[in-house]
Design a protein around this motif. Sequence first.
Motif, PDB file in Angstrom:
ATOM      1  N   ALA A  99      -6.469  12.777  -3.243  1.00 51.12           N
ATOM      2  CA  ALA A  99      -7.697  12.156  -2.752  1.00 51.12           C
ATOM      3  C   ALA A  99      -8.897  13.082  -2.842  1.00 51.12           C
ATOM      4  O   ALA A  99     -10.039  12.622  -2.852  1.00 51.12           O
ATOM      5  N   ASN A 118      -5.098   9.694  -6.305  1.00 48.41           N
ATOM      6  CA  ASN A 118      -6.045   8.702  -5.810  1.00 48.41           C
ATOM      7  C   ASN A 118      -7.430   8.871  -6.437  1.00 48.41           C
ATOM      8  O   ASN A 118      -8.107   7.883  -6.740  1.00 48.41           O
ATOM      9  N   ASP A 145     -11.852   7.927   5.104  1.00 52.37           N
ATOM     10  CA  ASP A 145     -11.682   7.963   3.648  1.00 52.37           C
ATOM     11  C   ASP A 145     -12.918   8.494   2.943  1.00 52.37           C
ATOM     12  O   ASP A 145     -12.823   9.129   1.895  1.00 52.37           O
ATOM     13  N   HIS A 150     -12.688  11.743  -3.519  1.00 50.04           N
ATOM     14  CA  HIS A 150     -12.451  10.572  -4.369  1.00 50.04           C
ATOM     15  C   HIS A 150     -13.685   9.662  -4.359  1.00 50.04           C
ATOM     16  O   HIS A 150     -13.866   8.849  -5.265  1.00 50.04           O
ATOM     17  N   SER A 200      -7.665   3.089   3.213  1.00 48.25           N
ATOM     18  CA  SER A 200      -6.221   3.318   3.264  1.00 48.25           C
ATOM     19  C   SER A 200      -5.703   2.836   4.609  1.00 48.25           C
ATOM     20  O   SER A 200      -6.473   2.664   5.560  1.00 48.25           O
ATOM     21  N   THR A 225      -8.751   1.648  -4.885  1.00 47.58           N
ATOM     22  CA  THR A 225      -8.075   2.838  -5.409  1.00 47.58           C
ATOM     23  C   THR A 225      -6.594   2.781  -5.006  1.00 47.58           C
ATOM     24  O   THR A 225      -6.193   1.903  -4.236  1.00 47.58           O
ATOM     25  N   PHE A 227      -4.456   4.156  -2.887  1.00 48.47           N
ATOM     26  CA  PHE A 227      -4.016   4.003  -1.501  1.00 48.47           C
ATOM     27  C   PHE A 227      -4.439   2.659  -0.921  1.00 48.47           C
ATOM     28  O   PHE A 227      -3.797   2.151  -0.001  1.00 48.47           O
TER      29      PHE A 227
END
Length: 382
Positions: A99, A118, A145, A150, A200, A225, A227
């Motif tokens: 990530a 990710n 996140d 990412h 996620s 993405t 996840f």
Amino acid sequence: MQKIGILLPRSTYYETISFDIFQGLKSSLENLELKEYQIITENIGFGADKQQCYRAAEKLLLEENVSLVVAYIGHRTAELLRPLFLAANKILVVLDAGANLPNEWPTCPNIFYHSLHNALGARFSAQKAINDGFSEGALITGYYDGGYLHTYSISKSFEDFNGKIVFNHATGYREDDFNMDPLTSHLDQYPNSALLSIFSGDFVQWYFAEINKKFKNKNLPMYLTPFGMEETMLEKAEFASEHIKGITAWSKKIENSHNQHFIETLEATGRKPNIFSLISWESAALVEKIISLLNIHKTNLHEISSDLKNYQFETPRGIISFDHKTNTTLSPLFEAKIIDKNGYCDIEIENEITNYKEEFEKLASFQLENINSAWYNSYTCI
């Protein structure tokens, strides 16, 4: 008997993560030729406490005298452990969510990264939105996140493919502070923009519920993405649009004998297969290879590193190999879409992505000057 150390995390919304990682490694080792082994575990919490991670790794190396250590941690924590593993002359296998993007890709002969990619999936997700005809994109993330790079991968990649980011929205980190109200004015101004979405765990479920609440039957174009495309969370998420697409690192729908064997073996232990049991299942092949190389090269880690980076092996995702420059495993990714299953979400695989090695090289060449992540947590561990 070989001793294998493993640093296990905890997570509030992937509550079974430590059990999944442990069982994936254990079940896979039992299926390989390596029969005489002992797995020794240490808990590292969310992976954010640097001293806790260091002490746990040190205990495995000094008190337990393990042959190698497997750990679900990120690049930043792995770099903190680098001097310890160099001093011990032992190997660390990092189970990496992929990530984050490191400011400098590591090449230490003691540390290898086995990744779920990710950030690379985010790059392909951006490209997929462009290929579907969208030139304007909105970056939508959760509070947690959004703290990983990412986000940079998906936004820069969208621009690399001639798109333009016209809106950013990061939600709160609690369900009662999670809303999509700002999307209303954005979509009024940019009705033909793609929602480049990074979520996620429970956040995926909250996201789809909010989209249904405020934009039901609008069929908004949403791109996720890996996840976000995780099946165990999606099966509890409301179906929110006929146009939800993305990239997945693994799915139960991948049709090959290795995937079928993995699924059947994990289910026989009473565990539901997911990306965490998958990545540790695959890491057993690396553990077996490293131990065989230790028998050949003894303590010469440069020789072991050289041989390991030429190693390829079959997994439920397909053939996995190493990128020599970054000590990182590379594996196929898959284009997928979300389909309606009785009002909830299911995955349908559309295509296997074949140019992942070339695109990873581009990702690894990103210039990250003045760009950084503050998170030390293992990804999804909060």
